[in-house]
Write an enzyme that holds these catalytic residues in place. Structure first.
Site, PDB file in Angstrom:
ATOM      1  N   LYS A 277       4.912 -19.355  23.795  1.00 40.07           N
ATOM      2  CA  LYS A 277       5.503 -18.419  22.832  1.00 40.07           C
ATOM      3  C   LYS A 277       4.874 -18.530  21.428  1.00 40.07           C
ATOM      4  O   LYS A 277       4.157 -19.500  21.133  1.00 40.07           O
ATOM      5  CB  LYS A 277       7.017 -18.660  22.779  1.00 40.07           C
ATOM      6  CG  LYS A 277       7.726 -18.321  24.103  1.00 40.07           C
ATOM      7  CD  LYS A 277       9.242 -18.483  23.987  1.00 40.07           C
ATOM      8  CE  LYS A 277       9.925 -18.105  25.294  1.00 40.07           C
ATOM      9  NZ  LYS A 277      11.406 -18.206  25.195  1.00 40.07           N
TER      10      LYS A 277
ATOM     11  N   HIS B  78       8.231 -19.905  28.150  1.00 34.36           N
ATOM     12  CA  HIS B  78       9.054 -19.154  29.099  1.00 34.36           C
ATOM     13  C   HIS B  78       8.601 -19.521  30.499  1.00 34.36           C
ATOM     14  O   HIS B  78       7.406 -19.749  30.725  1.00 34.36           O
ATOM     15  CB  HIS B  78       8.873 -17.641  28.903  1.00 34.36           C
ATOM     16  CG  HIS B  78       9.341 -16.845  30.093  1.00 34.36           C
ATOM     17  ND1 HIS B  78      10.648 -16.476  30.258  1.00 34.36           N
ATOM     18  CD2 HIS B  78       8.681 -16.408  31.201  1.00 34.36           C
ATOM     19  CE1 HIS B  78      10.768 -15.830  31.421  1.00 34.36           C
ATOM     20  NE2 HIS B  78       9.587 -15.776  32.016  1.00 34.36           N
TER      21      HIS B  78
ATOM     22  N   GLU C 104       7.486 -10.565  37.041  1.00 36.52           N
ATOM     23  CA  GLU C 104       6.929 -10.930  35.741  1.00 36.52           C
ATOM     24  C   GLU C 104       5.405 -11.073  35.804  1.00 36.52           C
ATOM     25  O   GLU C 104       4.706 -10.684  34.868  1.00 36.52           O
ATOM     26  CB  GLU C 104       7.582 -12.225  35.244  1.00 36.52           C
ATOM     27  CG  GLU C 104       9.048 -12.012  34.874  1.00 36.52           C
ATOM     28  CD  GLU C 104       9.789 -13.278  34.460  1.00 36.52           C
ATOM     29  OE1 GLU C 104      10.961 -13.149  34.069  1.00 36.52           O
ATOM     30  OE2 GLU C 104       9.211 -14.383  34.526  1.00 36.52           O
TER      31      GLU C 104
HETATM   32  P1  ATP Z   1      13.023 -18.219  29.417  1.00 35.47           P
HETATM   33  O1  ATP Z   1      13.590 -16.981  30.090  1.00 35.47           O
HETATM   34  O2  ATP Z   1      12.327 -17.931  28.113  1.00 35.47           O
HETATM   35  O3  ATP Z   1      12.212 -19.053  30.354  1.00 35.47           O
HETATM   36  P2  ATP Z   1      15.542 -19.481  29.766  1.00 35.47           P
HETATM   37  O4  ATP Z   1      15.535 -18.907  31.144  1.00 35.47           O
HETATM   38  O5  ATP Z   1      15.732 -20.960  29.602  1.00 35.47           O
HETATM   39  O6  ATP Z   1      14.225 -19.140  28.990  1.00 35.47           O
HETATM   40  P3  ATP Z   1      17.239 -17.275  28.997  1.00 35.47           P
HETATM   41  O7  ATP Z   1      18.723 -17.413  29.059  1.00 35.47           O
HETATM   42  O8  ATP Z   1      16.542 -16.496  30.057  1.00 35.47           O
HETATM   43  O9  ATP Z   1      16.616 -18.747  28.882  1.00 35.47           O
HETATM   44  O10 ATP Z   1      16.890 -16.672  27.576  1.00 35.47           O
HETATM   45  C1  ATP Z   1      15.630 -16.113  27.321  1.00 35.47           C
HETATM   46  C2  ATP Z   1      15.172 -16.539  25.953  1.00 35.47           C
HETATM   47  O11 ATP Z   1      16.044 -15.983  24.984  1.00 35.47           O
HETATM   48  C3  ATP Z   1      15.209 -18.045  25.689  1.00 35.47           C
HETATM   49  O12 ATP Z   1      14.085 -18.737  26.158  1.00 35.47           O
HETATM   50  C4  ATP Z   1      15.285 -18.067  24.175  1.00 35.47           C
HETATM   51  O13 ATP Z   1      13.993 -17.827  23.594  1.00 35.47           O
HETATM   52  C5  ATP Z   1      16.184 -16.883  23.893  1.00 35.47           C
HETATM   53  N1  ATP Z   1      17.594 -17.280  23.814  1.00 35.47           N
HETATM   54  C6  ATP Z   1      18.408 -17.653  24.842  1.00 35.47           C
HETATM   55  N2  ATP Z   1      19.640 -17.952  24.425  1.00 35.47           N
HETATM   56  C7  ATP Z   1      19.624 -17.773  23.081  1.00 35.47           C
HETATM   57  C8  ATP Z   1      20.600 -17.922  22.043  1.00 35.47           C
HETATM   58  N3  ATP Z   1      21.845 -18.301  22.312  1.00 35.47           N
HETATM   59  N4  ATP Z   1      20.215 -17.653  20.776  1.00 35.47           N
HETATM   60  C9  ATP Z   1      18.950 -17.245  20.487  1.00 35.47           C
HETATM   61  N5  ATP Z   1      17.986 -17.077  21.406  1.00 35.47           N
HETATM   62  C10 ATP Z   1      18.314 -17.340  22.688  1.00 35.47           C
HETATM   63 MG    MG Z   2      15.125 -16.831  31.526  1.00 36.20          MG
END
Ligand code: ATP
Ligand code: MG
Length: 140
Positions: A11, A117, A128
Site C-alpha cells: 500500500k 492487502h 482480485e
Molecule cells: P485487506 O482487505 O486490505 O487485506 P483486511 O482483510 O485485514 O485487509 P478489511 O476488513 O478487508 O481488512 O478492510 C480493508 C482495509 O480497509 C484494511 O486493510 C484497512 O486498510 C481498511 N480498514 C479496515 N477497517 C478499518 C477501520 N476500522 N478504520 C479505517 N480503515 C479500516
Molecule cells: Mg479484506
C-alpha cells in the site's frame, strides 16, 4: 494443501517509506513466490471498484483516498496454501492486534495505513487477480 495463487498489494504508506523490498522479503521468506508484479498509481475508479465490498463501511471514502495517495505494488503470489499463508504473514488488520513478527506489526502505521492487502479466500483471490492482471502478465 495445494499450490494456490493469491493477490497482494503493498500500500501507499509502504511505497512512501521505501520499504517494498523489506515487505517482499517477508513474503518470499514465508515460501511465497512473486509470479506477477507491477507498480501502479490506482485511479479513483479502480480503488472504488476494488473496495466496492466495503462501500457501506464508514471508512470507505477515506480508504479510497488513501489507496490513491501514492503508488502501490500489486502482486500475484504463488505457493502452498498461499491465501492463508499470506494472511498469516500480514497479521491482523489493526497493527495493534497483529502478532509479533508479522508485516503489519512491524511496518503498519495504523489500521488504515496498514502496509499490505491480501485476498481473504479463493473466490476473492481469483476476482482480485483478474481485476489487475491479464493472463500474460503472470509468469509462474
Ligand atoms: P485487506 O482487505 O486490505 O487485506 P483486511 O482483510 O485485514 O485487509 P478489511 O476488513 O478487508 O481488512 O478492510 C480493508 C482495509 O480497509 C484494511 O486493510 C484497512 O486498510 C481498511 N480498514 C479496515 N477497517 C478499518 C477501520 N476500522 N478504520 C479505517 N480503515 C479500516
Ligand atoms: Mg479484506
Amino acid at each position: 494443501m495445494a499450490t494456490e495463487r493469491t493477490f497482494s498489494i503493498i500500500k501507499p504508506d509502504a511505497t512512501r517509506r521505501n520499504i517494498t523490498g523489506k515487505i517482499i522479503d517477508r513474503l518470499e521468506s514465508a515460501g511465497l513466490r512473486v509470479v506477477g508484479q507491477k507498480r501502479i498509481h490506482m485511479t479513483k475508479e479502480q480503488a472504488e471498484g476494488f473496495y466496492a465490498v466495503h462501500k457501506e463501511r464508514p471508512f470507505y471514502n477515506d480508504l479510497v483516498s488513501f489507496m490513491i495517495s501514492g503508488p502501490v505494488v500489486v502482486q500475484v503470489l504463488e505457493g502452498e496454501d498461499a491465501i492463508a499463508k499470506n494472511r498469516e504473514v500480514m497479521g491482523a488488520t489493526n497493527p495493534k492486534e497483529a502478532a509479533p513478527g508479522t508485516i503489519r506489526a512491524d511496518f503498519a502505521e495504523n489500521i488504515e495505513a496498514n502496509s499490505v492487502h491480501g485476498s481473504d479466500g479463493p473466490d476473492t483471490a481469483k476476482t482480485e487477480i483478474a481485476f489487475f492482471f491479464s493472463d500474460g502478465e503472470i509468469v509462474g
